[in-house]
Write an enzyme that holds these catalytic residues in place. Structure first.
Site, PDB file in Angstrom:
ATOM      1  N   CYS A 197      12.641   0.706 -20.931  1.00 50.41           N
ATOM      2  CA  CYS A 197      12.793  -0.527 -20.159  1.00 50.41           C
ATOM      3  C   CYS A 197      11.886  -0.633 -18.939  1.00 50.41           C
ATOM      4  CB  CYS A 197      14.251  -0.636 -19.729  1.00 50.41           C
ATOM      5  SG  CYS A 197      14.549  -1.935 -18.547  1.00 50.41           S
TER       6      CYS A 197
ATOM      7  N   HIS B 260      15.254  -3.820 -12.569  1.00 50.57           N
ATOM      8  CA  HIS B 260      15.036  -2.425 -12.981  1.00 50.57           C
ATOM      9  C   HIS B 260      13.650  -1.892 -12.605  1.00 50.57           C
ATOM     10  CE1 HIS B 260      16.412   0.763 -16.158  1.00 50.57           C
ATOM     11  NE2 HIS B 260      16.487   1.180 -14.905  1.00 50.57           N
TER      12      HIS B 260
END
Length: 477
Positions: A79, A135
Site C-alpha cells: 500500500c 497512509h
C-alpha cells in the site's frame, strides 16, 4: 460614392468581430478536465465482474467497458509504496519507502522534499481533495495531506481501521481537515457520501482533483448485513463478506458518478480506478487486526498476491474512463503507476516544475487510443533483499538473501510464472541482474527497516504514534 464606401466600411467593421466571435464559439478554449482518481485497497485481480468474478461490480464494469481496461497496469506490492509512487511519479526506492508499509507506531512518512501530484495540480488552479486512506505519514502534522497539497481531507491517516468503530489498537483514526471526528457509520459508505457532498458543493468554475481512496476490501473483513445477504450463494464466510465489501464500494462509486452527472461535470471528468496491489494471499500481509479463516481474494491467473513481486502482487485491476476522450476496449500494454503523475499533469495543463527526476512518463496515447506503450521496462521493486525487473517479455526475480534465488519468466507466454527459464537463458539473466544491481546502487535506505531496528534497539512504541491532538492543534501551522 464616399457615403456608400463609408457604409460598406462600417458594415465590414461590424462583420469582422461578429465573424471572429462565431469562429471563437466554434472552437472554444480547451477546459481543464476534472480528475477523479479512485484507489481500492487489496482488491484481487479476479474479483471484479469485468474479469469474470461472481462478485457483482456493475459500476466498475461499466467504467471499464465504456473506457480503457488496462490489462498490464503495474503497482508496487504493498500500500504505502504504491500510493507514494502515484503521488511522486517516482519509484519508492528513490526516497526510502520501498519496503513494507508505515505501521501505526512508526513516525516517518513520504519525505518533505518530494513534490506531490496535488501540489502540482493546485498550482494549475485545481481544487484538491483526498477522501479516504492516506497512509503516507501520520505522526507529524507536516506529513499530513493538507500540508502536501490537498485543500480538503476526510478519512483515515493510517493503513487499517475497524470499518465500524474507525479505530486501530483502540485509537480513533478518522479526521476531517485534520481534526478528529467521532461519528457513526460504515467506512465505505461514509467515504462515498462525503465524496458526493464535496461534488455537490464544488464550484465548477474551477477544475476538481479528487483522490478517492477506499479502504475496501482490506482486512478486517466487515460489511453491513444487507450487503452480505446479497451473496448467500458464496459458501466461505470470508469470501462472502469480502464480496459484500467490494459490492458496497461499487455502490458508492455509482453514487459519486451520479453526483458528477447531476452537477454537469461527468462529461469533463477523467476517471482512473485501480487497486493499490494484488489481493492478499499470505497471512503475513493480512493486516494487524486479526483475521480468522481462509483469505478470500483471488488474483487468478496470476501467481501469489500482496507483498509479492510476482504478477499477483503487482499487476492491478485498472481502468480509465473519460467520455469522448478514451477509446473503449482493452489496453494490453505495460504501464506503471509512476506514469500517472506526468500523464495527469499534462492533461491538466500543469507543470512538473519542482519535482525530482521522474521515473514515469506521459502514457496518454496508450491509455486513450491503445497505442504502443513508451514504457519498455517495469521495475517491480528494488529492496536490499530482493528485486524484480521486466524488459520486454522477460522478467527476472532475484532474492538476494541466502539461500539466494533467481527466477526468469517470459511473461507474454507464461503470465502465471509457472516455468523458471533462468538455467537456459543465462545471458538474459546476467543482463537483468546487472540492471537490478545498478538500480540498487541508486536506492535510498529503507525507512521501514530503520524505524523497525530503532524500535527494537531502543524504546518500543506499540501504540499509534499520533501527535497529541489538544496540544497539536493549538500550535498552528
Amino acid at each position: 460614392m464616399f457615403r456608400s464606401l463609408r457604409s460598406a466600411c462600417v458594415a465590414l467593421a461590424l462583420l469582422v468581430p461578429a465573424a471572429a466571435m462565431a469562429q471563437s464559439a466554434q472552437k472554444p478554449t480547451a477546459q481543464k478536465p476534472n480528475i477523479l482518481y479512485i484507489v481500492a485497497d487489496d482488491l484481487g485481480w479476479a474479483d471484479v465482474g469485468f474479469h469474470g468474478s461472481e462478485i457483482s461490480t456493475p459500476t466498475i464494469d461499466q467504467l471499464a467497458n465504456e473506457g480503457a481496461a488496462l490489462d498490464q497496469f503495474y503497482v508496487q506490492p504493498m500500500c504505502t509504496p504504491t500510493r507514494a509512487a502515484l503521488l511522486t511519479g517516482r519509484y519508492p526506492m528513490r526516497y526510502g519507502l520501498q519496503s513494507f508499509v508505515i505501521l501505526p507506531e512508526q513516525t516517518y512518512g513520504i519525505p518533505l522534499d518530494e513534490k506531490l501530484l496535488p501540489q502540482l495540480l493546485k498550482e494549475a488552479g485545481y481544487d484538491t481533495a483526498i477522501i479516504g486512506k492516506w497512509h503516507l505519514g501520520h505522526a507529524d502534522r507536516k506529513l499530513w495531506p493538507s500540508q502536501r497539497g490537498f485543500d480538503y481531507q476526510y478519512g483515515g491517516l493510517i493503513g487499517e481501521i475497524d470499518y465500524n468503530t474507525h479505530k486501530i489498537q483502540g485509537v480513533t483514526d478518522w479526521y476531517r481537515n485534520e481534526k478528529k471526528v467521532d461519528e457513526p457509520g460504515y467506512v465505505t459508505t461514509l467515504l462515498g457520501k462525503d465524496a458526493v457532498r464535496y461534488i455537490q458543493a464544488h464550484d465548477t468554475a474551477r477544475p476538481m482533483f479528487m483522490y478517492l481512496a477506499f479502504t475496501a476490501p482490506h482486512t478486517p473483513f466487515q460489511a453491513p448485513k444487507e450487503y452480505v445477504d446479497r451473496f448467500k450463494s458464496i459458501g466461505d464466510p470470508n469470501r462472502r463478506t469480502y464480496a459484500a465489501m467490494v459490492n458496497a464500494m461499487d455502490d458508492q462509486i455509482k453514487a459519486v458518478l451520479a453526483a458528477l452527472q447531476k452537477k454537469g461535470m461527468r462529461e469533463n471528468t477523467l476517471i482512473v480506478f485501480h487497486s493499490d496491489n494484488g489481493g492478499t494471499r499470505s497471512a503475513t500481509f493480512a493486516g494487524q487486526i486479526h483475521t480468522e479463516g481462509k483469505l478470500p481474494a483471488s488474483n487468478a491467473p496470476f501467481r501469489d498476491g500482496k507483498g509479492s513481486l510476482y504478477e499477483g502482487g503487482t499487476r492491478a485491476v485498472a481502468l480509465a474512463n473519460w467520455p469522448g476522450h478514451i477509446k473503449a476496449g482493452k489496453v494490453d500494454q505495460p504501464l506503471h503507476v509512476v506514469d500517472m503523475l506526468p500523464t495527469l499533469v499534462a492533461r491538466a495543463g500543469a507543470s512538473t516544475a519542482g519535482t525530482k527526476p521522474l521515473d514515469g512518463s506521459d502514457v496518454w496515447q496508450t491509455i486513450s487510443t491503445g497505442a504502443p506503450s513508451p514504457r519498455k521496462e517495469i521495475v517491480y521493486n528494488i529492496e536490499m533483499f530482493r528485486g524484480a525487473v521486466r524488459q520486454g517479455d522477460w522478467k527476472l526475480f532475484w532474492r538476494t538473501t541466502l539461500p539466494s534465488q533467481v527466477e526468469l519468466y517470459n511473461i507474454a507466454k507464461d503470465p502465471g510464472e509457472t516455468k523458471n527459464l533462468a538455467a537456459e537463458n543465462q545471458p538474459i539473466v546476467a543482463e537483468l541482474q546487472k540492471r537490478i544491481d545498478d538500480l540498487a546502487k541508486e536506492m535510498k535506505p529503507s525507512l521501514f527497516f530503520q524505524a523497525t531496528f530503532k524500535s527494537y534497539l531502543g524504546r518500543n512504541a506499540p501504540a499509534p504514534a499520533f501527535p497529541n491532538d489538544d496540544a497539536f492543534f493549538t500550535q498552528g501551522d
